[in-house]
Design a protein around this motif. Structure first.
Motif, short mmCIF file in Angstrom:
data_model
loop_
_atom_site.label_atom_id
_atom_site.label_comp_id
_atom_site.label_asym_id
_atom_site.label_seq_id
_atom_site.Cartn_x
_atom_site.Cartn_y
_atom_site.Cartn_z
N LEU A 188 0.64 -1.50 0.41
CA LEU A 188 0.52 0.09 0.01
C LEU A 188 0.59 1.44 -0.18
CD1 LEU A 188 -2.79 0.57 0.48
CD2 LEU A 188 -2.56 1.45 3.10
N LYS A 189 0.59 2.16 -0.98
CA LYS A 189 1.55 3.15 -1.04
C LYS A 189 0.57 4.88 0.51
CE LYS A 189 1.08 3.37 -5.67
NZ LYS A 189 0.88 3.79 -6.92
N LEU A 190 1.50 4.54 0.82
CA LEU A 190 1.02 5.42 1.49
C LEU A 190 1.71 6.57 2.47
CD1 LEU A 190 -1.05 5.63 4.01
CD2 LEU A 190 0.40 4.22 5.92
N ARG A 191 1.03 7.73 1.87
CA ARG A 191 1.59 8.89 3.00
C ARG A 191 1.30 8.78 4.71
NH1 ARG A 191 -0.21 13.69 6.25
NH2 ARG A 191 1.76 15.07 6.04
N MET A 192 2.25 8.88 5.81
CA MET A 192 2.09 8.79 7.21
C MET A 192 3.39 9.99 7.87
SD MET A 192 0.66 6.12 9.48
CE MET A 192 -1.67 6.21 9.28
N PRO A 193 2.95 10.42 8.51
CA PRO A 193 5.43 10.59 8.16
C PRO A 193 5.05 11.01 10.05
CG PRO A 193 3.23 13.05 8.81
CD PRO A 193 2.32 11.79 7.99
N GLY A 194 6.00 10.70 10.39
CA GLY A 194 6.23 9.99 11.86
C GLY A 194 6.77 9.15 12.50
N LEU A 195 6.39 8.84 13.44
CA LEU A 195 6.50 6.68 13.89
C LEU A 195 4.70 6.02 13.38
CD1 LEU A 195 6.93 8.32 17.99
CD2 LEU A 195 8.55 7.44 16.00
N GLY A 196 3.75 6.71 13.19
CA GLY A 196 3.35 5.90 12.45
C GLY A 196 3.52 5.49 10.88
N GLY A 197 4.43 6.10 10.02
CA GLY A 197 4.65 6.00 9.15
C GLY A 197 5.49 4.93 9.35
N GLU A 198 6.46 4.78 10.54
CA GLU A 198 7.57 3.47 10.64
C GLU A 198 6.65 2.20 10.80
OE1 GLU A 198 11.17 1.89 10.41
OE2 GLU A 198 10.80 3.94 9.90
N VAL A 199 5.68 2.68 12.14
CA VAL A 199 5.18 1.28 12.29
C VAL A 199 4.74 0.12 10.68
CG1 VAL A 199 2.41 0.52 13.39
CG2 VAL A 199 4.38 1.89 14.27
N MET A 200 4.14 1.83 10.16
CA MET A 200 3.55 1.01 9.08
C MET A 200 4.58 0.10 7.47
SD MET A 200 -0.77 1.14 8.87
CE MET A 200 -0.92 1.51 7.85
N SER A 201 5.57 1.57 7.51
CA SER A 201 6.10 0.28 6.59
C SER A 201 6.69 -0.97 6.98
CB SER A 201 7.58 1.07 6.88
OG SER A 201 8.51 1.15 5.55
N ARG A 202 6.69 -0.84 8.59
CA ARG A 202 7.34 -2.78 9.01
C ARG A 202 6.05 -3.88 8.99
NH1 ARG A 202 10.99 -1.87 13.79
NH2 ARG A 202 12.49 0.00 13.47
N LEU A 203 4.63 -3.32 8.09
CA LEU A 203 3.73 -3.89 8.39
C LEU A 203 3.60 -4.37 6.86
CD1 LEU A 203 1.21 -2.93 11.18
CD2 LEU A 203 2.63 -4.73 10.90
N GLY A 204 4.83 -3.71 6.37
CA GLY A 204 4.33 -3.68 4.74
C GLY A 204 4.17 -3.02 3.79
N ALA A 205 3.66 -1.39 4.17
CA ALA A 205 2.79 -0.02 3.33
C ALA A 205 4.55 0.36 2.86
CB ALA A 205 2.14 0.64 4.25
N THR A 206 4.17 0.96 1.96
CA THR A 206 5.24 1.74 1.25
C THR A 206 4.77 3.12 1.59
OG1 THR A 206 5.32 0.53 -0.47
CG2 THR A 206 6.41 2.47 -0.99
#
Length: 370
Positions: A188-206
């Motif tokens: 999933l290509k996602l705009r999300m800054p900060g720590l939340g974005g890092e979490v989503m990256s580890r769950l498979g999002a770009t």
């Protein structure tokens, strides 16, 4: 003395006193500047610039910056004036911190996690996934040692931070497809800054980091599949409901969001004590005013979004549980990066543990039963 001599003497006296009226007595600009430089601090006037991460007059965020500038100017009686520059007018949105650090502008207005590339520690001072509420965050800053830690983090850059607004609890974001399981996050290509974005990256999002002004276009063109922004008040203003129809909650990634006012430390220290107090109190007033703004307008905007056909969705428990587990891992790793990070994280956790019992029998009970 005869009449002729009397008139002559009077004319000479008037000329000597500068009352003849035929001469421009306005000092030259360089003379005015020299007089200003020699004036006591309490008589000087100061003209500051504030750069922001927001579009011009953007509801809540941009107008919050304008409100601060107006209050400082009014409370100082014009001795300290502040001119606000929206994102891109003087510097790009994500360069606000650098601008204040360099002294290009005396003040900045943005969100701390935007500077994570330069100051990783800054991420603690916007929001923590599954962390403090708005009231708890404000109390931690003012009574729990948070402000001192924030200032310590920014001190090497010559920047003084102040809380100057809060959006309250946000939303989980806009998605162009439903999220029914963890598999739906893959790629999933996602705009999300900060720590939340890092979490989503580890769950498979770009994950990408975009300033607010670029979010709608990125969603509309398909450059991204999903985005968090703020909450109904701001999301409606950006028209995000026209780019995606699924609106998710809760905002696990930002249970509150501090908006910070940055002040160049050297510029702040150059002010007399009363003007320093005015700057500080203007930020404190803005912190509450912005929260009031969001509580009121979010309620109105949510109803409008429903009328526009937006589908409200709650993240599945399985997904929220994975987000929480990964958040703990991300926060632990960030804390291990430096001694200061470790102290900040320990302080945040200790304050949350201290606040939770009271919140459980007060705020939580109210929301559960009313």
């Amino acid at each position: 003395m005869n009449r002729r001599h009397l008139f002559g003497a009077a004319a000479a006296l008037l000329a000597t006193l500068g009352l003849a009226g035929c001469k421009d007595d306005t000092p030259a600009p360089e003379t005015q500047a020299a007089a200003q430089a020699e004036a006591p601090a309490e008589q000087k006037t100061y003209h500051w610039k504030m750069v922001t991460a927001w579009p011009k007059n953007y509801p809540g965020l941009g107008t919050g910056a304008e409100r601060i500038a107006e209050r400082i100017t009014a409370m100082s009686g014009g001795r300290l004036t502040v001119k606000v520059y929206a994102a891109g007018e003087l510097v790009p949105a994500l360069e606000v911190f650098d601008s204040v650090s360099r002294g290009t502008a005396e003040m900045g207005h943005g969100a701390a996690y935007y500077w994570r590339g330069k100051v990783p520690t800054a991420q603690y001072f916007t929001s923590i996934p599954f962390g403090l509420s708005t009231m708890e965050m404000n109390a931690w800053l003012t009574h729990g040692g948070g402000q001192a830690l924030w200032e310590e983090a920014y001190a090497p850059y010559g920047v003084k931070p102040m809380a100057a607004g809060n959006s309250g609890m946000q939303m989980g974001g806009w998605f162009n497809k439903e999220i029914n399981s963890l598999e739906d996050l893959q790629g999933l290509k996602l705009r999300m800054p900060g720590l939340g974005g890092e979490v989503m990256s580890r769950l498979g999002a770009t994950v990408v980091n975009l300033p607010g002004g670029e979010v709608f276009t990125a969603m509309q063109t398909g450059a991204i599949d999903a985005t968090d922004w703020v909450s109904p008040y701001n999301d409606l203003a950006f028209g995000l409901h026209k780019a995606a129809k699924y609106y998710y909650y809760p905002s696990w990634q930002e249970p509150q969001a501090i908006i910070e006012m940055l002040v160049n430390k050297q510029a702040f220290d150059s002010l007399p004590a009363d003007l320093q107090a005015i700057v500080t109190e203007a930020a404190l007033a803005a912190n509450q005013a912005m929260l009031n703004d969001y509580v009121y307008n979010n309620a109105l905007a949510l109803e409008e979004l429903k009328k526009q056909g937006v589908q409200l969705k709650r993240f599945p428990d399985e997904v929220l549980a994975a987000m929480k587990t990964e958040s703990e891992s991300v926060l632990g790793e960030l804390a291990a990066q430096s001694e200061l990070n470790g102290r900040i994280w320990a302080s945040l956790k200790a304050f949350q543990a201290q606040a939770e019992p009271m919140q459980a029998i007060t705020e939580q009970q109210l929301y559960n039963w009313r």
